[in-house]
Design a protein around this motif. Sequence first.
Motif, PDB file in Angstrom:
ATOM      1  N   SER A  33      28.406 -13.181 -85.950  1.00 27.01           N
ATOM      2  CA  SER A  33      28.667 -11.879 -85.348  1.00 27.01           C
ATOM      3  C   SER A  33      29.329 -10.976 -86.381  1.00 27.01           C
ATOM      4  N   TYR A  34      28.881  -9.732 -86.431  1.00 25.08           N
ATOM      5  CA  TYR A  34      29.436  -8.750 -87.369  1.00 25.08           C
ATOM      6  C   TYR A  34      30.114  -7.643 -86.574  1.00 25.08           C
ATOM      7  N   ILE A  35      31.278  -7.218 -87.030  1.00 22.68           N
ATOM      8  CA  ILE A  35      32.106  -6.258 -86.306  1.00 22.68           C
ATOM      9  C   ILE A  35      31.916  -4.848 -86.854  1.00 22.68           C
ATOM     10  N   LEU A  36      31.724  -3.900 -85.953  1.00 18.57           N
ATOM     11  CA  LEU A  36      31.605  -2.487 -86.298  1.00 18.57           C
ATOM     12  C   LEU A  36      32.908  -1.780 -85.922  1.00 18.57           C
ATOM     13  N   PRO A  37      33.578  -1.134 -86.871  1.00 18.49           N
ATOM     14  CA  PRO A  37      34.853  -0.488 -86.561  1.00 18.49           C
ATOM     15  C   PRO A  37      34.662   0.755 -85.695  1.00 18.49           C
ATOM     16  N   GLY A  38      35.544   0.936 -84.725  1.00 16.13           N
ATOM     17  CA  GLY A  38      35.484   2.119 -83.875  1.00 16.13           C
ATOM     18  C   GLY A  38      35.392   1.761 -82.409  1.00 16.13           C
ATOM     19  N   SER A  39      35.906   2.643 -81.560  1.00 16.50           N
ATOM     20  CA  SER A  39      35.950   2.378 -80.122  1.00 16.50           C
ATOM     21  C   SER A  39      34.814   3.041 -79.349  1.00 16.50           C
ATOM     22  N   GLN A  40      34.049   3.923 -80.029  1.00 20.20           N
ATOM     23  CA  GLN A  40      32.950   4.634 -79.360  1.00 20.20           C
ATOM     24  C   GLN A  40      31.702   4.611 -80.248  1.00 20.20           C
TER      25      GLN A  40
END
Length: 315
Positions: A33-40
Amino acid sequence: MTAIYRPLMLLSALILALSVVTGASAAGPRPTSYILPGSQVFPEGVAYQQGTDYFYVSSNADGTIFRGNLKQAETQVFLPGGTDGRTTATGMKVDKEGRLYVSGASSGLVFVYDTRTGNLLFKASDGQTATFVNDVALTKAGDAYFTDSVSPFIYRVSSNGHNSFTFEKWLDLTGSPVVYQPGFNLNGIDATPDGKYLITVQSNTGKLFRINLHTRQVTEIDLGGATVTNGDGILLKGHTLYVMRNANALLVKIKLSGDYSSGKIISSTTDPSFAYPTTIAEAKGRLLVVNSQFNKRGPNLTPQLPFTVSSIKKP
């Protein structure tokens, strides 16, 4: 060489070999799994850059383009949202020259960027008011073809060398077997490896189509009565077609005939990590799956953070 030194040298070589093996093991397997920064973020598109460890993910919310490394779980912002008029983005592909083609969704724009520098190389639009440039395919000849989900057109960006490009409305689908209806129509698109056809899916009907690149003739692909409604991103590997059915969270595997005119569904699979998955890309033997969470976008809805891209085995 005296006898006393030979065992010492063999021991040193063994220690060095063990340290190399230990270092490789410490690196571990690729993240799942790769994480994308940001809440929206609400990601939509993904593109793998052949011959590298890099992949790119687009934000439908604000047009940000993220870059990830297959060996690292965290991704980084590569192109900030809003720059160059890129306020939203969907499908993407990277060509063999390292140029990133980006679909501009409801903005009606298409973009081409240099992945080495991040510089904008080309931007164009047909100027239509009702448009949603959704996905892009790269052909053997080096041209890029873009689908429009709300207007019955396919656009082409051609490279003339030295980072010079032309944009055209390549095909008007009016009167063809592709009948546009309310909702999202043509969506995912890919090109056959022989350079003869484009393959595309119509989301709202679940139909697949083959488009002849030379004659521009459109043919519905016979699935024996089956459909792939909510078909979003697609991936063609030889005569095996993968279709991601977003709202269904299903990855459908289809075996196509030699001339791509018919096909049979082989399997439909899911994964616990899927969260309204939109599209797929192959990267070094695995599939990258974008978890858009579009079903959690809007007033009084809360997405589960962080936004992610899954890495799964190919069915």
